[in-house]
Each structure stands twice: as C-alpha cells, then as structure tokens.
Motif scaffolding. Structure first.
Motif, PDB file in Angstrom:
ATOM      1  N   ALA A 193      -0.447  -3.912  -5.688  1.00 41.43           N
ATOM      2  CA  ALA A 193      -1.234  -2.769  -5.238  1.00 41.43           C
ATOM      3  C   ALA A 193      -1.248  -1.714  -6.319  1.00 41.43           C
ATOM      4  O   ALA A 193      -0.397  -1.704  -7.207  1.00 41.43           O
ATOM      5  CB  ALA A 193      -0.654  -2.190  -3.951  1.00 41.43           C
ATOM      6  N   CYS A 194      -2.254  -0.870  -6.206  1.00 41.98           N
ATOM      7  CA  CYS A 194      -2.422   0.232  -7.145  1.00 41.98           C
ATOM      8  C   CYS A 194      -3.036   1.380  -6.348  1.00 41.98           C
ATOM      9  O   CYS A 194      -3.780   1.144  -5.389  1.00 41.98           O
ATOM     10  CB  CYS A 194      -3.334  -0.230  -8.275  1.00 41.98           C
ATOM     11  SG  CYS A 194      -3.604   0.983  -9.559  1.00 41.98           S
ATOM     12  N   ALA A 195      -2.688   2.612  -6.715  1.00 43.21           N
ATOM     13  CA  ALA A 195      -3.220   3.777  -6.003  1.00 43.21           C
ATOM     14  C   ALA A 195      -3.517   4.895  -6.985  1.00 43.21           C
ATOM     15  O   ALA A 195      -2.885   4.987  -8.051  1.00 43.21           O
ATOM     16  CB  ALA A 195      -2.227   4.248  -4.941  1.00 43.21           C
ATOM     17  N   VAL A 232       0.960   4.074  -2.947  1.00 41.86           N
ATOM     18  CA  VAL A 232       0.547   5.445  -2.595  1.00 41.86           C
ATOM     19  C   VAL A 232       1.670   6.422  -2.953  1.00 41.86           C
ATOM     20  O   VAL A 232       1.427   7.468  -3.586  1.00 41.86           O
ATOM     21  CB  VAL A 232       0.186   5.541  -1.096  1.00 41.86           C
ATOM     22  CG1 VAL A 232       0.061   7.001  -0.655  1.00 41.86           C
ATOM     23  CG2 VAL A 232      -1.116   4.781  -0.815  1.00 41.86           C
ATOM     24  N   ALA A 278       0.840  -1.205   0.000  1.00 40.51           N
ATOM     25  CA  ALA A 278       0.000   0.000   0.000  1.00 40.51           C
ATOM     26  C   ALA A 278       0.872   1.251   0.000  1.00 40.51           C
ATOM     27  O   ALA A 278       0.653   2.177  -0.785  1.00 40.51           O
ATOM     28  CB  ALA A 278      -0.933  -0.014   1.210  1.00 40.51           C
ATOM     29  N   THR A 301      -9.698   3.177   1.086  1.00 48.40           N
ATOM     30  CA  THR A 301      -9.502   1.830   0.535  1.00 48.40           C
ATOM     31  C   THR A 301     -10.763   1.010   0.754  1.00 48.40           C
ATOM     32  O   THR A 301     -11.724   1.468   1.369  1.00 48.40           O
ATOM     33  CB  THR A 301      -8.291   1.124   1.190  1.00 48.40           C
ATOM     34  OG1 THR A 301      -7.905   0.003   0.395  1.00 48.40           O
ATOM     35  CG2 THR A 301      -8.615   0.638   2.603  1.00 48.40           C
ATOM     36  N   VAL A 336      -5.809   9.942  -1.492  1.00 49.87           N
ATOM     37  CA  VAL A 336      -5.232   8.814  -2.234  1.00 49.87           C
ATOM     38  C   VAL A 336      -6.067   7.563  -1.961  1.00 49.87           C
ATOM     39  O   VAL A 336      -6.267   7.171  -0.809  1.00 49.87           O
ATOM     40  CB  VAL A 336      -3.759   8.554  -1.852  1.00 49.87           C
ATOM     41  CG1 VAL A 336      -3.173   7.474  -2.773  1.00 49.87           C
ATOM     42  CG2 VAL A 336      -2.942   9.835  -1.972  1.00 49.87           C
ATOM     43  N   CYS A 337      -6.573   6.977  -3.043  1.00 55.05           N
ATOM     44  CA  CYS A 337      -7.316   5.716  -2.966  1.00 55.05           C
ATOM     45  C   CYS A 337      -6.354   4.588  -3.315  1.00 55.05           C
ATOM     46  O   CYS A 337      -5.573   4.715  -4.256  1.00 55.05           O
ATOM     47  CB  CYS A 337      -8.452   5.708  -3.986  1.00 55.05           C
ATOM     48  SG  CYS A 337      -9.609   7.070  -3.811  1.00 55.05           S
ATOM     49  N   TYR A 338      -6.429   3.507  -2.564  1.00 52.83           N
ATOM     50  CA  TYR A 338      -5.530   2.396  -2.866  1.00 52.83           C
ATOM     51  C   TYR A 338      -6.219   1.068  -2.594  1.00 52.83           C
ATOM     52  O   TYR A 338      -7.218   0.992  -1.883  1.00 52.83           O
ATOM     53  CB  TYR A 338      -4.233   2.489  -2.039  1.00 52.83           C
ATOM     54  CG  TYR A 338      -4.468   2.309  -0.538  1.00 52.83           C
ATOM     55  CD1 TYR A 338      -4.764   3.400   0.266  1.00 52.83           C
ATOM     56  CD2 TYR A 338      -4.424   1.041   0.042  1.00 52.83           C
ATOM     57  CE1 TYR A 338      -5.001   3.233   1.631  1.00 52.83           C
ATOM     58  CE2 TYR A 338      -4.659   0.864   1.395  1.00 52.83           C
ATOM     59  CZ  TYR A 338      -4.953   1.955   2.190  1.00 52.83           C
ATOM     60  OH  TYR A 338      -5.209   1.795   3.532  1.00 52.83           O
ATOM     61  N   ARG A 339      -5.683   0.031  -3.202  1.00 53.71           N
ATOM     62  CA  ARG A 339      -6.057  -1.340  -2.864  1.00 53.71           C
ATOM     63  C   ARG A 339      -4.774  -2.153  -2.933  1.00 53.71           C
ATOM     64  O   ARG A 339      -4.047  -2.079  -3.943  1.00 53.71           O
ATOM     65  CB  ARG A 339      -7.096  -1.894  -3.842  1.00 53.71           C
ATOM     66  CG  ARG A 339      -7.489  -3.354  -3.572  1.00 53.71           C
ATOM     67  CD  ARG A 339      -8.485  -3.489  -2.437  1.00 53.71           C
ATOM     68  NE  ARG A 339      -8.993  -4.857  -2.305  1.00 53.71           N
ATOM     69  CZ  ARG A 339      -8.770  -5.642  -1.224  1.00 53.71           C
ATOM     70  NH1 ARG A 339      -8.085  -5.196  -0.185  1.00 53.71           N
ATOM     71  NH2 ARG A 339      -9.276  -6.863  -1.174  1.00 53.71           N
ATOM     72  N   LEU A 355      -7.248   9.421   2.862  1.00 51.08           N
ATOM     73  CA  LEU A 355      -6.877   8.082   2.397  1.00 51.08           C
ATOM     74  C   LEU A 355      -8.147   7.252   2.304  1.00 51.08           C
ATOM     75  O   LEU A 355      -9.036   7.365   3.158  1.00 51.08           O
ATOM     76  CB  LEU A 355      -5.935   7.399   3.384  1.00 51.08           C
ATOM     77  CG  LEU A 355      -4.448   7.758   3.361  1.00 51.08           C
ATOM     78  CD1 LEU A 355      -3.752   7.016   4.502  1.00 51.08           C
ATOM     79  CD2 LEU A 355      -3.803   7.417   2.017  1.00 51.08           C
TER      80      LEU A 355
END
Lengths: 124, 378
Positions: free
Chosen positions: B217-219, B38, B34, B57, B111-114, B55
């Motif tokens: 992961a991707c953000a 990010v 993550a 997720t 920031v959006c992340y998974r 943030l």
C-alpha cells in the motif's frame, strides 16, 4: 455471456449470419451491439448483413494459440477478435473472412485467410 | 472548447508520503495495509490521524473502503470521502479529486491511499471482467491485461517499426533505477540479452515486459499549498490534474493512440506548461509498451517514435523502477516517486534539479479512460 444488448447478435452468429447494427436514421454501422447510435444518437436501428470480411490488424500468441484482432472492411470502427488456426502466422493487413465454429451452446468466429467468395465457395 | 481555469493550479499540495513494504505475501488484510500506509503518510507530513478530514481511494472490489479505514483509525466523521470504482485508469483522478475538494474548501487534509494484496489475495484477471466487451474477447482466450497490451504492442510494432529491443532497453533502464531503490522488489540488474531471453507471456510481450504482482500500500496526504509550506517537507504543488475518457478498444479507428492524447493538452494547459518543462516522468507501466505509447501521446516525441525515444533514455522515466521493478500499487506509487524526486529526497536515483514531474495512469486500453497529474516543487 451475452447481455440484453448483445443477445440477438449471438443468436444470429449461431445461425451463421454475420450482422452488425445499422442506424435507421444515419446509416452508420456499429459493433458491439448497443441501443444508441454514437453518431446521431438515434435509437432506431436494424440488423444489417455485411460481408464477413476484415483485415488483420494485430495478433498475439499465448501458449501456442493465436488470437487475431481484425477490422471489418464494411466499417472501419468495428473491431472484432477471433481464433486463428492456420499453420502460419497472420500477415499484417491481410484480408480474412469468417468461419463459424459451433460449440455446444455458442458459436464463435475463426478468421481464415482470403475471400472465399472469390473462389465461389460461399462463406463457410 | 476552451475552459476557464477557476483557480485550481498550485492551490493544493502533497505534504506526506507513506508506504508499507512491497512483497509477494503481506500476510495481513488490505485494511491493515491501508491503515499502515495512511499513518506512515501522516507521520511523514508531521500530522496525526486527528488532522484528517477526508479519505480517498479507488478499488475494484479488492480492498478496504474509506468507510472501513476511517473508523479503524478512529477518525472523526470525515468531511469528505471518495470510494472510486476502478483500477489503473483512475489512479491519478483520486488525487485530483482530493485536490479539488481541498481547493474548494470541502476538506483540509485528505489522505489518498491504495492498498492491495494483488499477489496473495486478489490476483489481477481472476475476477470476472465487468465490461460488456469481454463477451467478444473471452471466448477466444483473450482476457488478461497482458494479452490486450500485447495486441496493441504488436499493432504499434507493425505500424511504426517499434522493436522488441526498444521495450527491452526500457525494462533494463527501469531495473537500473530499481537497483538504487531500497523499496524495490527487483534489485538485480538485467541486460538487454536477459530481456530478450526472458520467456513469452503473450507474444510479443515477454516476462520482463510485465509488471510485478505486488502486496502493498501507499498513501499521500493532500492539503492546501499554504498549509503544506508550514509542514515538514518542501511543498510539492499539484499544478494540474486531469482525467477523462477515450474510445472503446472495439470502436477505435487507431489502436496505437490512447485516451492520453486527448487528455494531454488539457493537462498541460492547466499547468501552463508543456512536455519540454517536464524534468521527470513517472508513467503507468503495467507493461513496457504502455510507457512507449504515452511518451508519444504526452508529446515527448512524434507519434511512432516512442520506441527509439524510450530506448535513448533522454527523459528520466520511472525513476523508482516502476511497476516493472519497484512494485505494482496500481498507480499511486508513481505519484509518490514524483513527490520524492521533487523534494530532492530520492537519494541515489535523484534526478538533479527536478522541478516539474508528470505522473500518469493506465492510458486507456483496458478501460477507455485515463488520468494524470503535473506536480512541481514550490
């Protein structure tokens, strides 16, 4: 496995009784078991025996085992699953009936072709 | 019901995209993944962690929460965060909710992340299914998402004549895109014969119908459209974001139509656009059939024609290779690919002149809810 909404349904299945909930106010049948009617939002309901007949809607085969998805003839928005143990594949739309499979602590459903009532042999 | 749109359309933008490598074994924690994604997304936007005030997720108990990632990156107390429960159905609502927060002025840079180790640590289907509906399925050995999708795929095949070859052509086309994508996990071309020869996983679905199990992961950085225009890349505007629920699979009167059919008109109305305006579609492809039903439910073709439509390949779909061939990061890598396409930076797989993109979440089978976005180049 069973929860507070579904325990009685599983108990009925254990007794080889095929029931769904019927709304005491509007009469709508529902499955899976839950407290409120999605049609009229009433919380009054009763267990209602229905003919254990359904139509094949789809099936899958995983490692040689077939699981069927069926739609109850008595209620078009009640979808159930079950084992298929015939030597042939199911046919789309074919009528099936419940056979009860008793394991040690739970009873589950096998769907079998046709309507056994027509043959006068009862449901199981 | 007609709702008044109170100034959401094009008010926010995606200004940064970041990835980790996609692999079968990352060797690191989801917290590390993550943080890496990010920071990569912020660098891509020309920003730093000190610029972040939000943030977001989604998780199913399988990843690092914002409350872990924030302190790990030394963020000042975030003004806004979202820790959404859920899997693929909610993937696009996370970005939508971040955009809402930014549009409302609650935060400026979210920031959006998974981040998942979906192969090496938390494999899909291994955790107990929390849905009460599972009790009516699991006793028959019916529990894995691939089995559920196989059941619905066959229902569609029986009702509309959809063929294995339609699934196959889609898998082949997505692989061809992945061949041109350096990030993709599967970069060897496949043919329709390869598809048809691949082994059954849950009949009627084969190996090449299935997404990859991926660590990675991707953000994405979400900020105001105004601010995004001053940053490094062409701003990619968030024109519409919608999410919502559908019917339970045990109470559905038509299992060949998904929650997306209800959502699509809302989504298009928000953007003031329709299916004919979409230049590229990044559609949730946990399995090939998912794409086919969405092509119908998002209005690209008539109900039942999704198979032939997908096989014809007239609409560019899953230009990164999708979950089938790029990797499975639960939805967010579809949004990231849409951003690349709209920036015009997708290199060999660029759709010429792409101005408007649709990206979607799991359409509502495994969990009866979905979410989707329409993005466009500023």
């Amino acid at each position: 496995m069973a929860d507070r909404d579904s325990a009685q349904w599983w108990e009925a299945l254990r007794r080889h009784e095929f029931v769904v909930q019927g709304c005491a106010d509007c009469g709508r049948l529902r499955f899976p078991s839950r407290a409120y009617c999605a049609g009229c939002r009433s919380r009054s309901w009763r267990w209602q025996a229905v003919e254990p007949l359904a139509r094949i809607e789809s099936w899958i085969v995983t490692r040689g085992h077939t699981v069927v998805m069926v739609r109850l003839e008595a209620a078009a928005d009640c979808v159930l699953y079950g084992h298929w143990r015939q030597p042939r594949a199911p046919r789309p739309g074919e009528q099936v009936h419940v056979a009860y499979e008793d394991a040690d602590d739970v009873t589950v459903i096998e769907w079998r072709p046709g309507n056994t009532l027509a043959g006068g042999r009862g449901w199981n | 019901m007609t709702k008044r749109l109170l100034g959401f359309r094009d008010r926010t933008a995606v200004a940064g995209v970041g990835y980790t490598a996609f692999s079968k074994n990352s060797g690191v924690s989801t917290l590390t993944l993550a943080c890496e994604a990010v920071l990569a997304a912020l660098a891509d936007a020309g920003l730093t962690a000190d610029d972040v005030d939000g943030l977001a997720t989604h998780r199913v108990g399988d990843s690092a929460a914002p409350s872990l990632v924030g302190p790990a990156l030394g963020l000042r107390a975030p003004a806004w965060y979202l820790d959404q429960f859920g899997g693929g159905s909610v993937s696009h609502s996370v970005l939508g909710q971040a955009a809402l927060a930014v549009a409302a002025g609650l935060a400026e840079t979210v920031v959006c992340y998974r981040a998942i180790n979906a192969r090496s640590e938390f494999r899909m289907g291994q955790a107990p299914n929390p849905s009460p509906e599972a009790q009516y399925q699991v006793p028959y050995g019916y529990a894995a998402p691939v089995q559920m999708y196989a059941m619905y795929a066959r229902a569609h095949m029986l009702k509309y004549g959809t063929k294995a070859e339609h699934f196959g052509e889609l898998a082949v086309a997505q692989r061809a895109y992945a061949v041109k994508n350096p990030r993709a996990m599967m970069r060897t071309p496949i043919t329709l014969d390869d598809y048809l020869a691949s082994r059954w996983i849950a009949e009627p679905l084969r190996l090449f119908d299935c997404c990859l199990e991926t660590d990675g992961a991707c953000a994405l950085v979400v900020t105001t459209a105004e601010r995004a225009r001053d940053l490094r890349h062409p701003a990619v505007l968030i024109s519409a974001a919608a999410w919502g629920g559908g019917e339970s699979p045990l109470s559905s009167t038509d299992v060949t139509t998904t929650a997306a059919a209800e959502l699509a008109p809302r989504l298009y109305a928000q953007a003031g656009l329709g299916p004919a305006d979409i230049d590229v579609a990044e559609l949730y492809d946990c399995f090939t059939y998912s794409v086919i039903v969405q092509l119908e439910d998002y209005g690209f073709c008539a109900k039942g024609d999704g198979g032939p439509f997908a096989a014809a390949g007239t609409l560019p779909v899953n230009t990164h290779g999708g979950f089938l061939s790029e990797g499975y990061v639960h939805g967010i890598n579809h949004i990231a690919e849409a951003v690349s396409q709209l920036r015009g930076t997708a290199a060999d797989r660029q759709v010429p002149g792409a101005q408007v993109a649709l990206s979607t979440a799991q359409p509502g089978y495994v969990l009866p809810a979905t979410s989707a976005l329409i993005l466009r180049r500023s």
